[in-house]
Motif scaffolding. Structure first.
Motif, PDB file in Angstrom:
ATOM      1  N   ASN A  13     -19.543  -4.132 -22.999  1.00 42.04           N
ATOM      2  CA  ASN A  13     -20.860  -3.751 -22.488  1.00 42.04           C
ATOM      3  C   ASN A  13     -21.876  -4.809 -22.891  1.00 42.04           C
ATOM      4  O   ASN A  13     -21.694  -5.555 -23.861  1.00 42.04           O
ATOM      5  CB  ASN A  13     -21.293  -2.361 -22.989  1.00 42.04           C
ATOM      6  N   VAL A  14     -22.968  -4.860 -22.128  1.00 40.55           N
ATOM      7  CA  VAL A  14     -23.961  -5.923 -22.294  1.00 40.55           C
ATOM      8  C   VAL A  14     -24.650  -5.852 -23.642  1.00 40.55           C
ATOM      9  O   VAL A  14     -24.814  -6.863 -24.338  1.00 40.55           O
ATOM     10  CB  VAL A  14     -25.004  -5.837 -21.158  1.00 40.55           C
ATOM     11  N   ARG A  15     -25.077  -4.644 -24.033  1.00 38.89           N
ATOM     12  CA  ARG A  15     -25.866  -4.512 -25.252  1.00 38.89           C
ATOM     13  C   ARG A  15     -25.112  -5.014 -26.492  1.00 38.89           C
ATOM     14  O   ARG A  15     -25.626  -5.800 -27.284  1.00 38.89           O
ATOM     15  CB  ARG A  15     -26.288  -3.056 -25.444  1.00 38.89           C
ATOM     16  N   ALA A  42     -24.441  -8.847 -26.281  1.00 38.11           N
ATOM     17  CA  ALA A  42     -25.662  -9.624 -26.545  1.00 38.11           C
ATOM     18  C   ALA A  42     -25.979  -9.633 -28.030  1.00 38.11           C
ATOM     19  O   ALA A  42     -26.354 -10.662 -28.606  1.00 38.11           O
ATOM     20  CB  ALA A  42     -26.822  -9.040 -25.747  1.00 38.11           C
ATOM     21  N   LYS A  43     -25.813  -8.476 -28.662  1.00 33.96           N
ATOM     22  CA  LYS A  43     -26.097  -8.378 -30.102  1.00 33.96           C
ATOM     23  C   LYS A  43     -25.166  -9.280 -30.905  1.00 33.96           C
ATOM     24  O   LYS A  43     -25.574  -9.913 -31.887  1.00 33.96           O
ATOM     25  CB  LYS A  43     -25.948  -6.926 -30.561  1.00 33.96           C
ATOM     26  N   SER A  44     -23.913  -9.361 -30.495  1.00 33.77           N
ATOM     27  CA  SER A  44     -22.956 -10.185 -31.232  1.00 33.77           C
ATOM     28  C   SER A  44     -23.300 -11.669 -31.151  1.00 33.77           C
ATOM     29  O   SER A  44     -22.956 -12.448 -32.038  1.00 33.77           O
ATOM     30  CB  SER A  44     -21.542  -9.960 -30.681  1.00 33.77           C
ATOM     31  N   LEU A  45     -23.992 -12.059 -30.075  1.00 31.81           N
ATOM     32  CA  LEU A  45     -24.383 -13.461 -29.907  1.00 31.81           C
ATOM     33  C   LEU A  45     -25.798 -13.736 -30.389  1.00 31.81           C
ATOM     34  O   LEU A  45     -26.281 -14.866 -30.308  1.00 31.81           O
ATOM     35  CB  LEU A  45     -24.264 -13.855 -28.426  1.00 31.81           C
ATOM     36  N   GLY A  46     -26.484 -12.671 -30.849  1.00 28.75           N
ATOM     37  CA  GLY A  46     -27.834 -12.859 -31.369  1.00 28.75           C
ATOM     38  C   GLY A  46     -28.882 -13.077 -30.308  1.00 28.75           C
ATOM     39  O   GLY A  46     -29.917 -13.712 -30.556  1.00 28.75           O
ATOM     40  N   SER A  94     -31.372  -8.730 -21.838  1.00 28.00           N
ATOM     41  CA  SER A  94     -31.845  -9.334 -20.588  1.00 28.00           C
ATOM     42  C   SER A  94     -31.421 -10.797 -20.490  1.00 28.00           C
ATOM     43  O   SER A  94     -31.028 -11.268 -19.422  1.00 28.00           O
ATOM     44  CB  SER A  94     -33.368  -9.211 -20.492  1.00 28.00           C
ATOM     45  N   THR A  95     -31.483 -11.517 -21.616  1.00 24.67           N
ATOM     46  CA  THR A  95     -31.042 -12.918 -21.619  1.00 24.67           C
ATOM     47  C   THR A  95     -29.547 -13.009 -21.342  1.00 24.67           C
ATOM     48  O   THR A  95     -29.082 -13.858 -20.580  1.00 24.67           O
ATOM     49  CB  THR A  95     -31.359 -13.573 -22.973  1.00 24.67           C
ATOM     50  N   PHE A  96     -28.780 -12.106 -21.953  1.00 22.76           N
ATOM     51  CA  PHE A  96     -27.322 -12.089 -21.749  1.00 22.76           C
ATOM     52  C   PHE A  96     -26.999 -11.856 -20.276  1.00 22.76           C
ATOM     53  O   PHE A  96     -26.163 -12.563 -19.697  1.00 22.76           O
ATOM     54  CB  PHE A  96     -26.688 -11.003 -22.607  1.00 22.76           C
TER      55      PHE A  96
END
Length: 590
Positions: free
Chosen positions: A563-565, A568-572, A576-578
């Motif tokens: 999932n996106v959230r 995205a969190k794992s990549l810091g 929306s950027t992800f």
């Protein structure tokens, strides 16, 4: 045939308690297609046509069309001693009309043939007798529907609407019942009729429809065929989509606002890259720059917090550059690098002859030198306690007294301070003055470490590499495995450490491609996910390499978390950027 003879026949009588369903069954099952009405003397006084009968039945009128001229009761049905089966045994050719006083006042004469439509409805009526749901129950179901329901006959005449249709469209039953869809479309009551399209194309049709009330709806019209394939009815479902259109418009506005913000951020980032050494690719760095731009407009004291090498000095320089003091001096003082015995003289200066070994002409202090501009007190937590007292007085009074002097000197300076130490913990340990802390900490600005803004790593490498190539007249690039390794490294020394590693690797590499083996062992042996890219060719440029690595990381993160959230969190980065970057790479693959 005389009236007396007629009275010996099974007849139709008028009763006030008869229902519409009973009347419908009577006319249909007796095959009444067209019926002349005569008086006692056999004189023609009216004609009840098949169309009159059918409209009366379908519109649930109680036979108050042409028969009403005879002052009859509004319901015609069979005699109470008869049932449907009995009536079907008779080939009735003439039926007397009896008024409320049981007086024969006329005769209805009808033909014997029954067309396909009447047969169809007759069968439906007989079948309904054996079903649990009667017409009353069916009406209740239609009225309870959340969607609007609009029913016409096979000629597009309106025969039924429900309450939901009235509520959704704003139209009333009286405006449409009994009216043909062609007329309603022509008069602008509706923008376009799906019913007419169904009758023309003989298939289910869905369109957007707008009413004179301004309401927009989505309608889906379905034909109902008889056994011979003739359309006998069109049923339309109506759903209000006005709110959906409003939400769509609001979503479009939000998208436009988002694009505007993205454009502003990109413009700001471009300006930063052109005016300073700050690399702002990660959203956290961009947020810091946005905040710095706002607080740069006023002279408030700022305390920058963060690990050593995180870039606090670069942020301080940027604040000065975008402030109204940008044309004046920017003085940086490393409080930890000045010997304790010289701090006061360096900060505030001294008069001539103030002490042995002093300059004969005296010396201006750094605060005086920075007057009109900005002074940056880096590592302010290293100041000794006695110097903290004097610094507090300068901040409060905005004046300095040189060593050996007695006259205060007014200064106009903006103070920026920075530390990598926990000042609150130092206050508890009596190592830092609480009053000075609150004087400095008017606006705190936290600079996150490089490992928390990983999207700055590869752009920073590119930035430092460009500088080094220009400085040493090199034409070097980093191999993908070297970039992967540096991306996953924890960088305890932050940007300062990264800059040093890049310079070391560039200088120590034997050819123009800096490989993973050219990096220090502590970086090569660091734990972390190493993304292996096997598609790169010799001589590929850095931008293509960075894009490929980013694409690989985004795909790997999404595949892992699903999932996106979470990805995205794992990549810091934020979600929306992800999404934006992922969509970009997906489009490239198509």
């Amino acid at each position: 045939m005389k009236v007396k003879e007629l009275m010996t026949k099974k007849v139709l009588v008028l009763k006030p308690n008869n229902t519409f369903e009973e009347a419908a069954k009577l006319f249909i099952e007796n095959g009444i297609d067209g019926a002349p009405v005569v008086d006692r003397d056999g004189k023609l006084i009216s004609i009840v046509t098949k169309t009159d009968l059918m409209k009366a039945i379908l519109n649930k009128l109680e036979m108050n069309t042409k028969l009403e001229t005879l002052n009859l009761k509004k319901v015609i049905t069979i005699n109470s001693e008869m049932n449907i089966e009995d009536v079907l045994k008779y080939n009735v050719g003439r039926l007397p009309v009896i008024d409320k006083n049981n007086k024969i006042i006329g005769i209805i004469t009808h033909t014997d043939f029954i067309n396909d439509l009447v047969e169809k409805i007759s069968k439906k009526c007989r079948d309904m007798k054996n079903t649990k749901l009667g017409l009353t129950e069916l009406d209740s179901i239609i009225e309870c529907s959340y969607d609007g329901i609009y029913i016409t006959d096979g000629e597009a005449n309106t025969i039924k609407i429900n309450n939901a249709y009235e509520s959704i469209t704003g139209l009333k039953r009286a405006e449409v019942l009994g009216r043909n869809m062609k007329d309603l479309e022509k008069e602008g009551v509706i923008s376009q009729s799906a019913t007419l399209l169904v009758l023309k194309n003989r298939k289910t049709t869905t369109i957007q429809q707008e009413f004179k009330t301004g309401v927009k709806v989505l309608v889906s019209s379905n034909p109902i065929f008889d056994k011979n394939g003739k359309i006998i009815m069109v049923v339309t479902n109506v759903r209000d989509v006005t709110q959906l259109y409003e939400l769509k418009e609001q979503l479009q506005k939000n998208k436009e606002i988002t694009l505007k913000y993205v454009s502003e951020i990109e413009e700001m980032r471009t300006q930063l890259l052109n005016t300073s050494e700050i690399v702002a690719e990660d959203h956290k760095t961009i947020e810091i720059i946005q905040l710095a731009n706002r607080i740069a407009k006023v002279d408030t004291t700022i305390l920058m917090l963060g690990e050593t090498g995180a870039g606090k000095d670069q942020i301080a320089k940027h604040i000065h550059k975008v402030s109204k003091r940008s044309k004046k001096q920017f003085i940086k003082v490393n409080c930890g690098a000045v010997p304790a015995s010289l701090i006061e003289s360096e900060f505030f200066g001294y008069e001539k002859g103030a002490f042995t070994g002093a300059n004969k002409e005296g010396k201006i202090g750094l605060f005086e030198m920075a007057s009109g501009g900005t002074i940056f007190l880096d590592e302010v937590g290293e100041l000794p306690m006695d110097m903290q007292v004097k610094l507090l007085r300068v901040l409060q009074e905005m004046e300095v007294v040189r060593i050996g002097g007695t006259k205060p000197i007014k200064i106009d300076v903006r103070v920026l301070a920075a530390t990598n130490r926990d000042l609150e913990d130092m206050i508890k340990k009596k190592q830092f003055r609480e009053d000075l802390y609150y004087r400095l900490n008017v606006i705190p600005l936290y600079i996150p470490p490089l490992r928390e803004r990983k999207h700055d790593i590869l752009p920073l490498i590119n930035f430092f590499l460009t500088q080094l190539n220009k400085k040493y007249n090199f034409n070097k690039i980093f191999a993908s495995d070297a970039l992967n390794c540096m991306y996953e490294y924890n960088w305890p020394g932050n940007v300062r450490e990264l800059k040093n590693i890049v310079e070391r690797a560039v200088i120590m590499s034997e050819d123009d491609k800096v490989k993973r083996s050219d990096l220090p062992k502590n970086i090569i042996g660091s734990n972390g996910m190493i993304v292996t890219l096997n598609t790169f060719e010799e001589g590929i440029n850095l931008k293509e390499t960075l894009d490929a690595i980013e694409k690989k990381l985004i795909k790997k993160a999404y595949d892992k978390y699903g999932n996106v959230r979470a990805a995205a969190k794992s990549l810091g980065i934020d979600a929306s950027t992800f999404v934006r970057k992922r969509q970009k790479y997906i489009k490239e693959e198509i």
